[in-house]
Design a protein around this motif. Sequence first.
Motif, PDB file in Angstrom:
ATOM      1  N   THR A 333       0.817  -1.219   0.000  1.00  0.00           N
ATOM      2  CA  THR A 333       0.000   0.000   0.000  1.00  0.00           C
ATOM      3  C   THR A 333       0.849   1.267   0.000  1.00  0.00           C
ATOM      4  O   THR A 333       0.304   2.365   0.152  1.00  0.00           O
ATOM      5  CB  THR A 333      -0.912   0.008   1.241  1.00  0.00           C
ATOM      6  OG1 THR A 333      -0.103  -0.078   2.429  1.00  0.00           O
ATOM      7  CG2 THR A 333      -1.880  -1.171   1.214  1.00  0.00           C
ATOM      8  N   LYS A 334       2.168   1.113  -0.165  1.00  0.00           N
ATOM      9  CA  LYS A 334       3.058   2.274  -0.147  1.00  0.00           C
ATOM     10  C   LYS A 334       3.309   2.778  -1.568  1.00  0.00           C
ATOM     11  O   LYS A 334       3.217   2.013  -2.533  1.00  0.00           O
ATOM     12  CB  LYS A 334       4.391   1.907   0.528  1.00  0.00           C
ATOM     13  CG  LYS A 334       4.260   1.296   1.921  1.00  0.00           C
ATOM     14  CD  LYS A 334       3.645   2.246   2.907  1.00  0.00           C
ATOM     15  CE  LYS A 334       3.707   1.728   4.334  1.00  0.00           C
ATOM     16  NZ  LYS A 334       2.990   0.462   4.558  1.00  0.00           N
ATOM     17  N   ASP A 335       3.648   4.042  -1.666  1.00  0.00           N
ATOM     18  CA  ASP A 335       3.940   4.666  -2.957  1.00  0.00           C
ATOM     19  C   ASP A 335       5.424   4.477  -3.268  1.00  0.00           C
ATOM     20  O   ASP A 335       6.289   5.165  -2.705  1.00  0.00           O
ATOM     21  CB  ASP A 335       3.577   6.152  -2.916  1.00  0.00           C
ATOM     22  CG  ASP A 335       3.819   6.840  -4.260  1.00  0.00           C
ATOM     23  OD1 ASP A 335       4.012   6.111  -5.262  1.00  0.00           O
ATOM     24  OD2 ASP A 335       3.809   8.088  -4.297  1.00  0.00           O
ATOM     25  N   LEU A 336       5.726   3.562  -4.180  1.00  0.00           N
ATOM     26  CA  LEU A 336       7.113   3.278  -4.510  1.00  0.00           C
ATOM     27  C   LEU A 336       7.735   4.364  -5.378  1.00  0.00           C
ATOM     28  O   LEU A 336       8.952   4.342  -5.621  1.00  0.00           O
ATOM     29  CB  LEU A 336       7.228   1.931  -5.223  1.00  0.00           C
ATOM     30  CG  LEU A 336       6.904   0.692  -4.362  1.00  0.00           C
ATOM     31  CD1 LEU A 336       7.036  -0.569  -5.185  1.00  0.00           C
ATOM     32  CD2 LEU A 336       7.805   0.631  -3.138  1.00  0.00           C
ATOM     33  N   ASN A 337       6.927   5.318  -5.846  1.00  0.00           N
ATOM     34  CA  ASN A 337       7.492   6.460  -6.567  1.00  0.00           C
ATOM     35  C   ASN A 337       8.093   7.487  -5.624  1.00  0.00           C
ATOM     36  O   ASN A 337       8.868   8.345  -6.050  1.00  0.00           O
ATOM     37  CB  ASN A 337       6.405   7.124  -7.425  1.00  0.00           C
ATOM     38  CG  ASN A 337       5.948   6.215  -8.555  1.00  0.00           C
ATOM     39  OD1 ASN A 337       6.756   5.490  -9.140  1.00  0.00           O
ATOM     40  ND2 ASN A 337       4.658   6.246  -8.873  1.00  0.00           N
ATOM     41  N   ASP A 338       7.732   7.384  -4.355  1.00  0.00           N
ATOM     42  CA  ASP A 338       8.324   8.258  -3.337  1.00  0.00           C
ATOM     43  C   ASP A 338       9.759   7.789  -3.086  1.00  0.00           C
ATOM     44  O   ASP A 338      10.000   6.613  -2.782  1.00  0.00           O
ATOM     45  CB  ASP A 338       7.503   8.185  -2.052  1.00  0.00           C
ATOM     46  CG  ASP A 338       7.969   9.184  -1.002  1.00  0.00           C
ATOM     47  OD1 ASP A 338       9.108   9.687  -1.112  1.00  0.00           O
ATOM     48  OD2 ASP A 338       7.195   9.478  -0.068  1.00  0.00           O
ATOM     49  N   LYS A 342      11.099   4.252  -1.664  1.00  0.00           N
ATOM     50  CA  LYS A 342      11.898   3.441  -2.573  1.00  0.00           C
ATOM     51  C   LYS A 342      13.267   3.125  -1.992  1.00  0.00           C
ATOM     52  O   LYS A 342      13.792   2.012  -2.185  1.00  0.00           O
ATOM     53  CB  LYS A 342      12.074   4.195  -3.904  1.00  0.00           C
ATOM     54  CG  LYS A 342      12.701   3.355  -5.007  1.00  0.00           C
ATOM     55  CD  LYS A 342      11.782   2.233  -5.439  1.00  0.00           C
ATOM     56  CE  LYS A 342      12.357   1.492  -6.637  1.00  0.00           C
ATOM     57  NZ  LYS A 342      11.496   0.371  -7.055  1.00  0.00           N
TER      58      LYS A 342
END
Length: 413
Positions: A333-338, A342
């Motif tokens: 559920t995390k934003d891997l673009n952050d 990352k």
Amino acid sequence: MKKQEEFAQHSTEYNDGLISLTDLLSTLWHARRIIAGITVAFIALGLGSTLYLAKYKSEGFLQFGGAIPLSAEKMSKTRDFKETAAGIQLSDYKRYSESIGSRGRFDDFVQAVKLDNTHGIAGLRKNITSEKNLNAILVPIFPFTKLDAKDLMEQPKENSNNVIGLRISYDATTPEEAQRMVALLGRYTMDTIVYLIYTDSLRFKHLEITAKITKLDNDIIGSKEKLAEYGRRIKDLKQIVARYPKAEAQNTSQVVTVTDENARYLSPVTQLMSAEVEASTAEEAIYQAKREQQQYLLLRDYYDIAKATLDANKSGEAVLRALEACKERAFKTKDLNDELVKEVYNKITVDNQNSINLYLEKSRFIAGPSLPENRTTRLSTAVMASALLGLFLGCLIALGRQWWIANREQLAD
């Protein structure tokens, strides 16, 4: 004359007490069939037992591919991983060895890899749980022996004589079983070491990370207090500078001196600049602390899932291979673009890959397990030993039988 008669009498009694070699050989010759039968029986018994209870011995050399356990702190202190002391420290090896020889640990491993019905497991369990047999089966290998130390110009440094591998040997009823059991012992040994390493690591990571998050909270609070102080100071200095516009023309290179007679201070403009720089530093410290805190929060979520996986498994290899799935669940559920997210994601990936490489790839058999061609006891040796034992017992029985026949009347009286 009397003395000669007494001497002759004593000589006769002495000769009667001696056993004639001729009589002895004659007795054995007359009992040759009994002796031959007993000898043949023992040869057959020895030959049969050797064939039926034959043992084949397989051997293998298991190397540890690097410094175990894998330590990020040790790696950061050296330019290259190869510069760290390879192998396992003796104190750690003794702790691992105690667990390897534990019946409960062996049963957990057998159930985890589903080997309960494998032929030879019962015998392996019996040997593993015996300290004497375990020390003969698993022999630690060191880079330096006492003889090596005498030949070296310099004595080995501390921690440079770690256990770098194991010589594993095992006897079984068939060559294939012996080879299979040595391979299984190597796998079981590494599985136990990995399981203990991750048991120590994952069970304490949560508390360690929680403590670091709390400490960062305090660091942020302290930096905010300093930032507020710098803000008040900047506000006051701006008011001072506004009241004294000519202060900008004063020498800004004054040093601070305080004596009993007078006191000299930096100009308000210089102090204002210093306060703004310190405020900027405090803001940066708050930003870095918050960023690090967010990373630790992500790591705590990951280690919580990994610890639950450890509690549900009894195999170190299974836990190690499941860590990637734990990572995916933690970052689902995390934003891997952050970039912050990352970075943590990549760090966990690298750690897992390094661990798999060290524990499952580099730590391996570099010799064996061998497939034995000959029995541990040769047939010729067994036949010779059985023949000698049978011949000895046959002769002993023949002589005992002859003595019984000669003395049974005296024994009856």
